[in-house]
Design a protein around this motif. Structure first.
Motif, PDB file in Angstrom:
ATOM      1  N   GLY A  34       0.782  -1.236   0.000  1.00  0.00           N
ATOM      2  CA  GLY A  34       0.000   0.000   0.000  1.00  0.00           C
ATOM      3  C   GLY A  34       0.808   1.277   0.000  1.00  0.00           C
ATOM      4  O   GLY A  34       0.263   2.354   0.249  1.00  0.00           O
ATOM      5  N   HIS A  35       2.108   1.198  -0.285  1.00  0.00           N
ATOM      6  CA  HIS A  35       2.967   2.393  -0.292  1.00  0.00           C
ATOM      7  C   HIS A  35       2.922   3.037  -1.680  1.00  0.00           C
ATOM      8  O   HIS A  35       3.849   2.883  -2.485  1.00  0.00           O
ATOM      9  CB  HIS A  35       4.400   2.026   0.090  1.00  0.00           C
ATOM     10  CG  HIS A  35       4.534   1.483   1.478  1.00  0.00           C
ATOM     11  ND1 HIS A  35       4.373   2.266   2.603  1.00  0.00           N
ATOM     12  CD2 HIS A  35       4.806   0.234   1.932  1.00  0.00           C
ATOM     13  CE1 HIS A  35       4.550   1.527   3.688  1.00  0.00           C
ATOM     14  NE2 HIS A  35       4.805   0.280   3.297  1.00  0.00           N
ATOM     15  N   TYR A  36       1.843   3.747  -1.929  1.00  0.00           N
ATOM     16  CA  TYR A  36       1.641   4.328  -3.258  1.00  0.00           C
ATOM     17  C   TYR A  36       2.737   5.335  -3.603  1.00  0.00           C
ATOM     18  O   TYR A  36       3.310   5.279  -4.693  1.00  0.00           O
ATOM     19  CB  TYR A  36       0.261   4.997  -3.328  1.00  0.00           C
ATOM     20  CG  TYR A  36       0.048   5.784  -4.594  1.00  0.00           C
ATOM     21  CD1 TYR A  36      -0.291   5.142  -5.786  1.00  0.00           C
ATOM     22  CD2 TYR A  36       0.178   7.179  -4.614  1.00  0.00           C
ATOM     23  CE1 TYR A  36      -0.471   5.852  -6.954  1.00  0.00           C
ATOM     24  CE2 TYR A  36      -0.008   7.899  -5.773  1.00  0.00           C
ATOM     25  CZ  TYR A  36      -0.331   7.236  -6.941  1.00  0.00           C
ATOM     26  OH  TYR A  36      -0.508   7.948  -8.107  1.00  0.00           O
ATOM     27  N   ASP A  37       3.020   6.259  -2.698  1.00  0.00           N
ATOM     28  CA  ASP A  37       4.016   7.303  -2.981  1.00  0.00           C
ATOM     29  C   ASP A  37       5.392   6.711  -3.251  1.00  0.00           C
ATOM     30  O   ASP A  37       6.117   7.171  -4.146  1.00  0.00           O
ATOM     31  CB  ASP A  37       4.092   8.299  -1.812  1.00  0.00           C
ATOM     32  CG  ASP A  37       2.833   9.129  -1.685  1.00  0.00           C
ATOM     33  OD1 ASP A  37       2.124   9.295  -2.709  1.00  0.00           O
ATOM     34  OD2 ASP A  37       2.539   9.601  -0.577  1.00  0.00           O
ATOM     35  N   LYS A  38       5.774   5.689  -2.488  1.00  0.00           N
ATOM     36  CA  LYS A  38       7.086   5.063  -2.682  1.00  0.00           C
ATOM     37  C   LYS A  38       7.143   4.341  -4.023  1.00  0.00           C
ATOM     38  O   LYS A  38       8.162   4.395  -4.730  1.00  0.00           O
ATOM     39  CB  LYS A  38       7.363   4.082  -1.542  1.00  0.00           C
ATOM     40  CG  LYS A  38       8.737   3.442  -1.598  1.00  0.00           C
ATOM     41  CD  LYS A  38       9.853   4.454  -1.429  1.00  0.00           C
ATOM     42  CE  LYS A  38      11.212   3.784  -1.402  1.00  0.00           C
ATOM     43  NZ  LYS A  38      12.313   4.756  -1.271  1.00  0.00           N
ATOM     44  N   SER A  39       6.045   3.685  -4.394  1.00  0.00           N
ATOM     45  CA  SER A  39       6.004   2.975  -5.673  1.00  0.00           C
ATOM     46  C   SER A  39       6.169   3.934  -6.840  1.00  0.00           C
ATOM     47  O   SER A  39       6.934   3.671  -7.773  1.00  0.00           O
ATOM     48  CB  SER A  39       4.681   2.204  -5.811  1.00  0.00           C
ATOM     49  OG  SER A  39       4.563   1.216  -4.824  1.00  0.00           O
ATOM     50  N   THR A  40       5.456   5.055  -6.779  1.00  0.00           N
ATOM     51  CA  THR A  40       5.547   6.022  -7.877  1.00  0.00           C
ATOM     52  C   THR A  40       6.910   6.712  -7.885  1.00  0.00           C
ATOM     53  O   THR A  40       7.432   7.059  -8.953  1.00  0.00           O
ATOM     54  CB  THR A  40       4.428   7.068  -7.774  1.00  0.00           C
ATOM     55  OG1 THR A  40       4.457   7.682  -6.477  1.00  0.00           O
ATOM     56  CG2 THR A  40       3.070   6.419  -7.976  1.00  0.00           C
ATOM     57  N   SER A  41       7.495   6.899  -6.703  1.00  0.00           N
ATOM     58  CA  SER A  41       8.835   7.495  -6.627  1.00  0.00           C
ATOM     59  C   SER A  41       9.862   6.576  -7.278  1.00  0.00           C
ATOM     60  O   SER A  41      10.750   7.032  -8.022  1.00  0.00           O
ATOM     61  CB  SER A  41       9.207   7.763  -5.168  1.00  0.00           C
ATOM     62  OG  SER A  41      10.540   8.204  -5.058  1.00  0.00           O
TER      63      SER A  41
END
Length: 587
Positions: free
Chosen positions: A379-386
């Motif tokens: 669920g780490h959306y920001d980390k995935s997109t980063s």
């Protein structure tokens, strides 16, 4: 098949030196003083050749080259040893340079260069620069070239050489049997196998493995039964075949009958258990392998890490990580990618990233996809997109798997608008055609957000029929929002695709029960009984005392079930008891 092909390569190699370190070094002039002091006897040259071979075998190529350079006189064996040492270490250019400096060459020299080019994937150079230029060829020359063509699935060219060669031996026939089997021409392989005048154990193993790899297990079993002397190579091929057929017990019986088990046979068993879902047994066998002193290789570690991922066995996963470091597999991309997945499946995404950052090069798309997927699943959306942005900055282009992870991250984080944005970006900016999994991800996200009409509209827009996963997501969402009309439609489509799926009946029944339509509830339960569908029991597991314990619903088969129920009853009483009763218990 690759295991047996490796055995075949051993038969055609001209030397067996193993080199692991070197540097470019020109041939030095003869040392006159050494010549006077040591002489140039045959015994001296022989001793130096033995020393060069020994140094190469333990990876001390620099020292081997020093011995080579200081020799006042060298024979062709000396040159051949150094040439082979270079290409076996991946330095084919050094081999070629030294080959051109040779004062005289024999057929072994040319054969070594052919084998070196094949080993380095330079099949054209092997053929045109060496095989075609050879002043004289022996059977080993033809075998080396045929084996090279087979290795790269160029069976037509291998067949031409096989037909043209003046004399053949068992290696020639075995190479062609292997080649035909590799490209699926098993019948031709068997015809040639029957023509081999004196089959050796590799010939038998190649044919048996060919049957196994081409899903002809019955034929493999028949051939294995009549094999005159069963060896570990053929037995390992049969172990793989039994596991492919789901016959784990028969595979284990064969394994237990092997007197001298090698690493390949252990790997076949561990991988077989893991691929058949018995990950606990795979890990137990791995620990047994370590206990008897067998060192794991990259194949072992990939299977074990995958098993640890399935069971979330962090302790054994960390132990495997220790072997990766100890045995120097940190540069192996496949091993590291599996390690990243293992830590992610065990809930340690920070450790996953640490393993990812330890990669020497970050130019492998699979590695990026693996770490992006790890953060997405948590669920780490920001980390995935980063991480996606970092990947793009390296010049790598994303593929469908990359976007599948990003869409999954959106679903876990409830990012509806972002999910649609990535979906359209994948098509418009990167020209990637969405597959069923991409649609399913977006539809899951829409359903979780309660946007059922939008999800249903996207299902209708799909260029192919929706699968059970898509309809199942819609049905589950209808259960939450109590949308009876769409729920009935989704359930009907689900039953068309998977009539034996008990979950469909249960969810539809729950929708009817939630809106008070008990007549429909009874109808669904009656239909379920009529179709002979039974609800699949759920199970859970826990690792305790170096053992994984499985528990099924209503399971009474665990050997400690009495103690388990007693403890659960005590916990239940404490949960239900008032504060004063809890104090009494403590007293």
């Amino acid at each position: 098949m690759h295991i047996l092909s490796s055995k075949l390569q051993i038969l055609i190699r001209t030397t067996s030196t193993s080199i692991t370190h070197t540097r470019q070094c020109p041939v030095r002039p003869f040392n006159v003083q050494l010549t006077i002091k040591r002489g140039v006897s045959t015994q001296y040259i022989y001793a130096c050749n033995v020393k060069i071979g020994s140094l190469c075998r333990v990876g001390k190529l620099h020292h081997a080259r020093n011995v080579f350079d200081e020799m006042p006189k060298r024979d062709v064996v000396t040159w051949n040893a150094m040439i082979t040492g270079y290409w076996q270490n991946g330095l084919i250019e050094e081999s070629k340079r030294l080959f051109e400096l040779m004062p005289e060459r024999n057929v072994v020299s040319w054969n070594s260069m052919i084998a070196g080019c094949v080993d380095g994937g330079r099949i054209e150079e092997a053929y045109y620069e060496y095989f075609r230029r050879m002043p004289k060829r022996n059977t080993a020359s033809w075998n080396a070239m045929i084996s090279g063509f087979v290795r790269f699935d160029r069976i037509g060219e291998a067949e031409e050489l096989f037909e043209a060669m003046p004399s053949r031996n068992v290696v020639s026939y075995t190479a062609m049997v292997d080649g035909y089997a590799r490209v699926g021409e098993v019948e031709r392989a068997r015809v040639l196998f029957d023509c081999v005048p004196s089959k050796n154990y590799v010939t038998w193993a190649v044919m048996i493995s060919g049957y196994v790899d081409n899903d002809k297990f019955f034929e493999a079993e028949e051939l294995f039964d009549v094999m005159p002397e069963k060896n570990v190579v053929a037995t390992t091929a049969m172990i793989t075949g039994y596991f492919k057929e789901g016959m784990a017990e028969q595979a284990r019986n064969l394994f237990e009958g092997i007197q001298h088990r090698d690493l390949v046979s252990w790997n076949a068993m561990i991988a077989g258990y893991e691929q058949n879902g018995n990950c606990e047994e795979a890990i137990k066998l791995y620990l047994q392998m370590l206990a008897v002193g067998i060192k794991p290789d990259h194949s072992t570690l990939i299977s074990v890490l995958t098993a640890c991922s399935s069971l979330s066995c962090l302790k054994e996963g960390r132990q495997a990580h220790g072997h990766i470091v100890k045995e120097g597999f940190e540069s192996n991309i496949s091993v590291c990618n599996t390690l990243i997945t293992m830590y992610s499946k065990c809930g340690l995404v920070q450790d996953s990233e640490a393993a990812f950052r330890q990669l020497k090069t970050l130019d492998d798309l699979i590695s990026w996809n693996t770490i992006i997927a790890g953060f997405a699943q948590h669920g780490h959306y920001d980390k995935s997109t980063s991480l996606f942005t970092d990947m793009i900055s390296t010049g790598l282009k994303p593929d469908g798997i990359t976007f599948l992870s990003l869409l999954s991250a959106c679903g876990h984080a409830g990012k509806v608008n972002e999910s649609l944005k990535w979906f359209h970006s994948m098509i418009a900016e990167y020209g990637i055609e969405p597959r069923a999994e991409h649609y399913a991800c977006v539809i899951h996200t829409l359903c979780r957000a309660g946007k059922l009409e939008k999800a249903f509209h996207l299902i209708q827009e799909m260029p192919f029929e929706a699968d059970s996963g898509v309809w199942g997501a819609l049905l589950a969402a209808c259960r939450v929002s109590l949308n009876v009309e769409l729920g009935e439609l989704a359930a009907r489509r689900m039953l068309e695709l998977q009539p034996e799926n008990s979950g469909t009946y249960v969810m539809l029944s729950n929708i009817y029960a939630a809106v008070g339509n008990w007549r429909r509830v009874m109808e669904v339960r009656g239909l379920m009984k009529e179709q002979g569908v039974k609800k699949q029991p759920g199970y859970s597991w826990i690792e305790f005392g170096n053992k994984v314990h499985f528990f099924l619903g209503d399971d009474i088969l665990h050997p400690d079930i009495g103690n388990i129920h007693s403890e659960l009853q005590g916990i239940y009483l404490q949960m239900k008891a008032p504060d004063d009763f809890e104090e009494v218990l403590l007293i």
